[in-house]
Design a protein around this motif. Structure first.
Motif, short mmCIF file in Angstrom:
data_model
loop_
_atom_site.label_atom_id
_atom_site.label_comp_id
_atom_site.label_asym_id
_atom_site.label_seq_id
_atom_site.Cartn_x
_atom_site.Cartn_y
_atom_site.Cartn_z
N CYS A 19 0.85 -1.19 0.00
CA CYS A 19 0.00 0.00 0.00
C CYS A 19 0.89 1.24 0.00
O CYS A 19 1.98 1.22 0.56
N PRO A 20 0.40 2.37 -0.54
CA PRO A 20 1.14 3.63 -0.37
C PRO A 20 1.25 3.95 1.12
O PRO A 20 0.30 3.74 1.87
N GLY A 21 2.41 4.39 1.55
CA GLY A 21 2.61 4.74 2.96
C GLY A 21 2.90 3.56 3.85
O GLY A 21 2.80 3.66 5.07
N CYS A 22 3.29 2.44 3.28
CA CYS A 22 3.48 1.20 4.05
C CYS A 22 4.69 1.26 5.00
O CYS A 22 5.80 1.58 4.60
N PRO A 23 4.48 0.92 6.27
CA PRO A 23 5.59 0.92 7.22
C PRO A 23 6.51 -0.29 7.03
O PRO A 23 7.70 -0.23 7.36
N ALA A 24 5.97 -1.37 6.47
CA ALA A 24 6.78 -2.58 6.30
C ALA A 24 7.89 -2.36 5.28
O ALA A 24 9.04 -2.75 5.49
N THR A 25 7.57 -1.67 4.17
CA THR A 25 8.61 -1.45 3.17
C THR A 25 9.65 -0.44 3.67
O THR A 25 10.83 -0.55 3.37
N MET A 26 9.17 0.53 4.47
CA MET A 26 10.10 1.46 5.11
C MET A 26 11.12 0.68 5.95
O MET A 26 12.33 0.89 5.86
N ARG B 41 15.81 13.40 4.55
CA ARG B 41 14.71 12.77 5.29
C ARG B 41 13.71 12.11 4.33
O ARG B 41 13.25 10.99 4.56
N CYS B 42 13.40 12.80 3.24
CA CYS B 42 12.45 12.23 2.27
C CYS B 42 13.00 10.93 1.70
O CYS B 42 12.28 9.96 1.49
N TRP B 43 14.29 10.90 1.47
CA TRP B 43 14.93 9.71 0.90
C TRP B 43 14.84 8.51 1.85
O TRP B 43 14.46 7.42 1.45
N ILE B 44 15.15 8.75 3.12
CA ILE B 44 15.19 7.61 4.05
C ILE B 44 13.78 7.13 4.41
O ILE B 44 13.57 5.96 4.65
N TYR B 45 12.80 8.03 4.43
CA TYR B 45 11.45 7.62 4.83
C TYR B 45 10.56 7.16 3.68
O TYR B 45 9.52 6.56 3.92
N CYS B 46 10.90 7.46 2.45
CA CYS B 46 10.02 7.06 1.34
C CYS B 46 9.81 5.54 1.37
O CYS B 46 10.76 4.78 1.26
N PRO B 47 8.57 5.08 1.53
CA PRO B 47 8.32 3.64 1.64
C PRO B 47 8.55 2.90 0.33
O PRO B 47 8.64 1.68 0.32
N CYS B 72 7.01 11.94 1.88
CA CYS B 72 8.17 12.80 1.63
C CYS B 72 7.83 14.26 1.94
O CYS B 72 8.61 14.96 2.59
N ALA B 73 6.65 14.71 1.50
CA ALA B 73 6.24 16.10 1.73
C ALA B 73 6.04 16.33 3.23
O ALA B 73 6.41 17.38 3.77
N ASN B 74 5.50 15.34 3.90
CA ASN B 74 5.18 15.47 5.32
C ASN B 74 6.43 15.49 6.21
O ASN B 74 6.44 16.15 7.25
#
Ligand SMILES: Cc1ncc(C[n+]2csc(CCOP(=O)(O)OP(=O)(O)O)c2C)c(N)n1
Ligand code: SF4
Ligand code: SF4
Ligand code: SF4
Lengths: 301, 90
Positions: A19-26, B41-47, B72-74
């Motif tokens: 999903c967009p915003g997924c914590p698992a892929t992060m 920060r956007c690079w490291i957090y982008c899922p 990334c924007a957030n």
């Protein structure tokens, strides 16, 4: 450790089923950066098995084996033994499972592998639900939270997995969170350098599962820690050290934020605010967190 | 890439294993390179690993696969990334 010092290498390839915003892929991205390419991963049924994407392709540039829901740690034990027999002892073996696969259905295999001293890292990404099958409660779901199987809000508190792990007296265990990539990275690198069983649990706020909008994943992670709903700590040979904001909360150098700051942003707790604020249940959550921190202070200060 | 001849189902790594996920996007992250302070920060957090980190630590966005989550924007503290609705008339 600054963000710019984290490796550029990526073993998670864009364009997966997550999903967009997924914590698992992060969390996977940081894990792959920390452990490097010489890693093998065992994944039971969970979102991650879907995130791998569809045959004949996969989004993971790391050898990954899928196995039955309850068997992550057993599978990892087998892979570790196989590698050892081939003399390939420099490969890091990782079992990667959700909280359902860890707290509930995989706990027997996990406990067995820890007790046998298997040389591997068990990683649980904890999104506090069985999300892959459409949001059912798990042993990690917090009190009061809505899931499809706790419609009026869960009536039990979550299991203290950290304490269950500590009862195995393994060389290394840690709790981290997707909002703190440097903390996560450091703990993974440390685990990689230690022989024997290691356990790392990653707090992983899930937008569809917790009912918050997808740009807020990191915020939800930060607030989990700042409200004390989640603690960052590590355990090295039975010595417990709290990290970052959690250390400051433990030592009472800062006060933890009210739990409302975290739960009011999550649709899974909406029934505690609408149509009328459920002051009693919110206080129950608050009191339980205080109780946990008092226990931490008694044991670890 | 090495292919393995074993009797089991094997998948091989591929960017875009689920296709061009950029088509999932409703909002598009727009980066202002002048505002960017290269904090990454956007690079490291982008899922999705779709914030590209360049050699000089400037960043770019891979629109082919970016899912438009807005993280990334957030996480950008200087507001160098804004989310704009896809297909919005200029
Ligand atoms: C023995 C067995 N029971 C049930 C299932 C169905 N199932 C697949 S994934 C899943 C949920 C996994 O939850 P969790 O481990 O928390 O990971 P998440 O999906 O949240 O990432 C379930 C119930 C299964 N595959 N095998
Ligand atoms: S349900 Fe949650 S954990 Fe699963 S893929 Fe979607 S965002 Fe990730
Ligand atoms: S978070 Fe903002 S300032 Fe930092 S690198 Fe990204 S765009 Fe630049
Ligand atoms: S919108 Fe989401 S997927 Fe796209 S670049 Fe930003 S963080 Fe990555």
């Amino acid at each position: 450790m600054a963000i710019k010092n984290l490796p550029r290498e990526e073993c998670y390839l864009p364009g997966s089923a997550a999903c967009p915003g997924c914590p698992a892929t992060m969390a996977l991205r940081i894990t792959f950066k920390a452990l490097g390419k010489n890693t093998m991963m065992i994944v039971p049924a969970c979102c991650t098995a879907v995130i791998e994407s569809l045959h004949p392709h996969t989004s993971f540039d790391i050898p990954t084996m899928n196995i039955a829901f309850e068997a992550a740690a057993a599978g990892a034990s087998g892979v570790e033994a196989g590698l050892r027999m081939q003399g390939k002892t420099d490969t890091t073996v990782v079992a990667w499972a959700g909280d359902g696969g860890t707290y509930d259905i995989g706990i027997q295999a996990l406990s067995g592998a820890l007790e046998r001293g298997t040389n591997f890292i068990y990683i649980c990404y904890n999104n506090e639900i069985y999300s892959n099958t459409g949001i059912q409660r798990s042993g990690a779901t917090p009190y009061g939270a809505w899931t499809t199987t706790t419609v009026g809000g869960k009536t039990e508190f979550r299991k203290e997995m950290g304490e269950i792990i500590q009862a195995h007296h393994i060389p290394y265990a840690a709790q981290t969170c997707i909002a703190y990539p440097e903390d996560m990275y450091k703990k993974l690198v440390k685990a990689k350098g230690i022989k024997g069983p290691k356990y790392i649990e990653i707090m992983a706020p899930c937008p569809p599962g917790w009912r918050f909008s997808m740009e807020k994943t990191v915020e939800m992670g930060t607030m989990a820690v700042e409200t004390g709903a989640w603690a960052l700590y590590e355990v090295e040979n039975d010595k417990v050290t709290f990290n970052g904001k959690s250390k400051l909360i433990l030592e009472k150098k800062i006060e933890r934020k009210p739990i409302e700051d975290w739960i009011k942003h999550q649709g899974r707790f909406r029934h505690l605010f609408k149509p009328k604020k459920d002051v009693k249940r919110i206080k129950t959550i608050e009191d339980h967190i205080d109780l946990i921190w008092e226990r931490y202070r008694k044991r670890h200060l | 890439m090495k292919k393995y001849d074993v009797v089991t189902t094997i998948s091989y790594p591929k960017k875009g294993a689920m296709g061009k996920t950029g088509t999932w996007r409703v909002f598009r992250p727009i980066l202002d390179k002048v505002k960017c302070v290269k904090c990454l920060r956007c690079w490291i957090y982008c899922p999705e690993a779709t914030v590209i980190r360049n050699k000089d630590d400037t960043v770019d966005i891979d629109y082919e696969y970016c899912k438009g989550c807005g993280i990334c924007a957030n996480v950008c503290k200087v507001k160098a990334i804004t989310m704009e609705r896809e297909g919005k008339k200029k």
